[in-house]
Scaffold this active site. Structure first.
Site, short mmCIF file in Angstrom:
data_model
loop_
_atom_site.label_atom_id
_atom_site.label_comp_id
_atom_site.label_asym_id
_atom_site.label_seq_id
_atom_site.Cartn_x
_atom_site.Cartn_y
_atom_site.Cartn_z
N ASP A 168 -1.13 3.75 -9.08
CA ASP A 168 -1.77 3.63 -7.95
C ASP A 168 -1.16 2.90 -6.79
O ASP A 168 -1.29 1.82 -6.94
CB ASP A 168 -3.44 3.25 -8.02
CG ASP A 168 -4.04 3.39 -6.72
OD1 ASP A 168 -3.65 3.81 -5.77
OD2 ASP A 168 -5.66 3.49 -6.99
N SER A 188 -12.78 4.45 -5.73
CA SER A 188 -12.27 4.62 -4.56
C SER A 188 -13.28 3.93 -3.50
O SER A 188 -13.96 2.79 -3.76
CB SER A 188 -11.75 5.74 -4.04
OG SER A 188 -10.84 5.81 -2.68
N HIS A 224 -3.62 7.58 -7.21
CA HIS A 224 -5.06 7.11 -6.81
C HIS A 224 -5.75 8.21 -7.17
O HIS A 224 -6.95 7.82 -7.80
CB HIS A 224 -4.96 7.05 -5.28
CG HIS A 224 -6.36 6.36 -5.06
ND1 HIS A 224 -7.22 5.31 -5.29
CD2 HIS A 224 -7.50 7.08 -4.13
CE1 HIS A 224 -8.34 5.09 -4.95
NE2 HIS A 224 -8.40 6.14 -4.15
#
Length: 400
Positions: free
Chosen positions: A341, A174, A374
């Site tokens: 995601d 991320s 995610h």
């Protein structure tokens, strides 16, 4: 029946104005390094910090030639405590505990692993809750905007202090992946491999939109007080705004499949024959839990600063575009995508991979299959490790 309050789960009266680590708190496993102590730290966006301190942690032993060092970069609400139990100085267990350690994918019997709390954070590195030596008070509203590039520069200072001229690899998921990519562009000679998981070369319009709503949630809390709330009494900090920002983010971190399977339409507060606005379904209790959990260990101003740094992330800014930026990456690149995601969809990692390969670079793309969206970069550590271990071994042997 008594109508439950949406604010009740926070127990705000028990909470300090900020969940930040402050000078005088237990140090825990942190170590500290001063960045350029003899001169101001000038930020990409024009701001200046007179002093910058970075908190970091390490695991394993550095080889005599300092060739086995791996930098792990954390995401939005992470910190340097990637490994280890909670305890004095560390409110939570390590966020990548299952990936780092003896015999684990990032094997600390083999690698020297480093994780630093990012600039603007609230767990030991200079951020809005830190004391500005010019005033003797927390920076608060005066803390400047920082970027991913500013963060990477502070990590380079940590490397210098440790005697690491070149990381074997820089790894992150991320926002951590943003840092790994910037390392490859900014310091190509200091990086042996770049690992970016569920990340992107530039924040998308949707990502910026979601971040904007989260920041608005904080600044619209009357207890935010324009960012200068550190002397507020317990229970009078911007808890509800920060909790709402976290709840909004949490929805984007998971998937409809996971929410339906885990919660469905289960009730947390019994829906009898008299409906009220705040009787909660189980999924609402889940969001309340995560909001309150973050409030206890994080700082609202840090959330604003770091969240904005993510929006500003763009490898191509000021470099003639993304292709010219990625052309500077000389190290092998490993990108990982997560098939479910919705926040950092697979096409963003595919673009990185395709661009690096089109420029003649060495890039591998691995897709992780997971229902967890995610957050799978934190959850699916076996799958992450299965891709990471051979990549690091090949770099170590010079096979890539």
């Amino acid at each position: 029946m008594t109508e439950p309050s949406r604010r009740a789960p926070l127990s705000a009266g028990l909470l300090p104005a900020s969940g930040a680590w402050r000078q005088g708190d237990p140090v825990g496993a942190r170590r500290f390094v001063a960045v350029a102590p003899d001169r101001p730290f000038v930020l990409e966006g024009g701001g200046i910090l007179r002093e910058v301190t970075v908190a970091y942690e390490t695991w394993g032993e550095l080889d005599a030639d300092a060739s086995n060092a791996v930098l792990v970069c954390h995401a939005l609400t992470g910190d340097s405590h990637a490994v280890g139990r909670s305890g004095p100085g560390h409110p939570t267990d390590g966020w990548w505990d299952r990936l780092i350690g003896p015999g684990r994918p990032l094997d600390t019997d083999r690698w020297f692993v480093v994780c630093a709390n990012i600039l603007g954070g609230c767990q030991g590195t200079t951020g809005p809750s830190s004391i500005d030596t010019a005033t003797g008070r927390p920076y608060g509203s005066s803390f400047p905007v920082v970027t991913i590039r500013d963060i990477v520069r502070t990590q380079a200072a940590v490397a210098d202090a440790l005697g690491v001229a070149r990381w074997l690899a820089v790894v992150g998921g991320s926002m951590g992946g943003m840092q790994a990519l910037e390392w490859g562009v900014m310091y190509p000679e200091r990086v042996g491999g770049v690992v970016a998981i569920a990340s992107t070369a530039a924040a998308s319009a949707l990502q910026i939109a979601l971040s904007s709503v989260q920041r608005s949630s904080i600044v619209l809390d009357p207890n935010w007080r324009d960012g200068d709330y550190y002397d507020a009494e317990p229970g009078e900090g911007p808890h509800f705004g920060l909790a709402l920002a976290r709840q909004s983010a949490q929805i984007s971190y998971r998937t409809e499949q996971v929410f339906n399977h885990r919660f469905g339409r289960k009730e947390l507060d019994i829906l009898d024959d008299r409906y009220t606005l705040w009787q909660r379904f189980d999924v609402e209790g889940y969001l309340d839990y995560h909001g309150a959990k973050l409030v206890r260990r994080f700082d609202a101003n840090s959330y604003l600063v770091i969240n904005r740094a993510m929006d500003l992330h763009d490898l191509g800014r000021g470099r003639g575009g993304m292709e010219r930026a990625l052309a500077r990456v000389g190290a092998p690149v490993l990108t990982m995508s997560i098939d479910s995601d919705v926040l950092y969809p697979s096409y963003q990692q595919e673009l990185i991979d395709q661009t690096v390969r089109s420029l003649g670079g060495d890039s591998t793309l691995v897709e992780i299959s997971s229902p967890d969206g995610h957050d799978a970069f934190l959850i699916e550590t076996d799958a992450v490790g299965a891709a990471l271990v051979p990549f690091l071994s090949q770099i170590e042997k010079g096979d890539r």
